[in-house]
Design a protein around this motif. Structure first.
Motif, short mmCIF file in Angstrom:
data_model
loop_
_atom_site.label_atom_id
_atom_site.label_comp_id
_atom_site.label_asym_id
_atom_site.label_seq_id
_atom_site.Cartn_x
_atom_site.Cartn_y
_atom_site.Cartn_z
N THR A 126 -4.34 5.50 -3.25
CA THR A 126 -4.46 5.92 -1.69
C THR A 126 -5.38 6.91 -1.36
OG1 THR A 126 -2.63 7.32 -2.01
CG2 THR A 126 -2.07 5.26 -1.58
N ARG A 173 -3.13 0.59 -6.88
CA ARG A 173 -3.91 1.31 -5.75
C ARG A 173 -4.03 2.86 -5.87
NH1 ARG A 173 0.56 3.42 -4.92
NH2 ARG A 173 1.85 3.51 -3.27
N VAL A 185 -8.28 -0.39 -4.46
CA VAL A 185 -7.33 -1.49 -5.06
C VAL A 185 -7.84 -1.97 -6.32
CG1 VAL A 185 -5.69 -3.65 -5.16
CG2 VAL A 185 -6.38 -2.26 -2.89
N TRP A 224 0.78 -1.24 -0.08
CA TRP A 224 -0.01 0.03 -0.02
C TRP A 224 0.98 1.37 -0.18
CZ3 TRP A 224 -5.01 0.17 -0.56
CH2 TRP A 224 -5.75 1.38 -0.63
#
Length: 128
Positions: free
Chosen positions: A76, A74, A81, A55
Motif C-alpha cells: 500500500t 499488495r 500488487v 486493498w
C-alpha cells in the motif's frame, strides 16, 4: 488518469517461477479489490480469474487452479500488487491482466465484468 501498469512476464520453463507486478496510479485504492486475470491464446478463450486481494484488509481470493502455487499480495506504500507464481506449468501460459474494482468480496471478486480498471497485460509463456 487512473492507470494500471503490469510487468514481470516472460518465458520460463515448467516448474519455474515468475513474479508479476502491477503499479496502480491516479487515485486512492482503499475501497478497491485488485485482481489478476489471464487469457490463454486461441479462439474462444475467455478471460479467467486467477487471484484477487482486498486493498485495505489484505484478504485474498484464488482460483482453484492456482491455489497453493500462486500468491497475491499488495504494497500500500508503493501502490503495487504482486502475483508470485511458482510451480508453473504449460497451462499457465497466457496474457496476465491486472484489474481493479470497488467493493468486491468473496462471491464477486472472480467476475471480470465487475472490474472497471484494466491494465494492458503482460505475457507469460511456460515451456514444457
Amino acid at each position: 488518469q487512473v492507470l494500471l501498469a503490469e510487468s514481470g512476464g516472460g518465458l520460463v520453463q515448467a516448474g519455474g517461477s515468475l513474479r508479476l507486478s502491477c503499479v496502480a496510479s491516479g487515485r486512492t485504492f482503499d475501497a478497491y479489490t485488485m485482481g489478476w486475470f489471464r487469457q490463454a491464446p486461441g479462439p474462444g478463450k475467455v478471460r479467467e480469474f486467477v487471484a484477487a486481494v482486498n486493498w485495505s484488509q489484505g484478504k485474498t481470493y484464488y482460483a482453484d487452479s492456482v491455489k497453493g502455487r500462486f500468491t497475491i499480495s499488495r504494497d500500500t506504500v508503493t501502490n503495487t500488487v504482486y502475483l508470485q507464481m511458482d510451480s508453473l506449468a504449460a497451462e499457465d501460459t497466457a496474457a496476465y491482466f491486472c484489474a481493479g474494482a470497488p467493493f468486491l468480496g468473496p462471491t464477486t471478486a472472480h467476475l471480470p465484468w465487475l472490474y472497471e480498471l484494466w491494465g494492458q497485460g503482460t505475457q507469460v509463456t511456460v515451456s514444457s
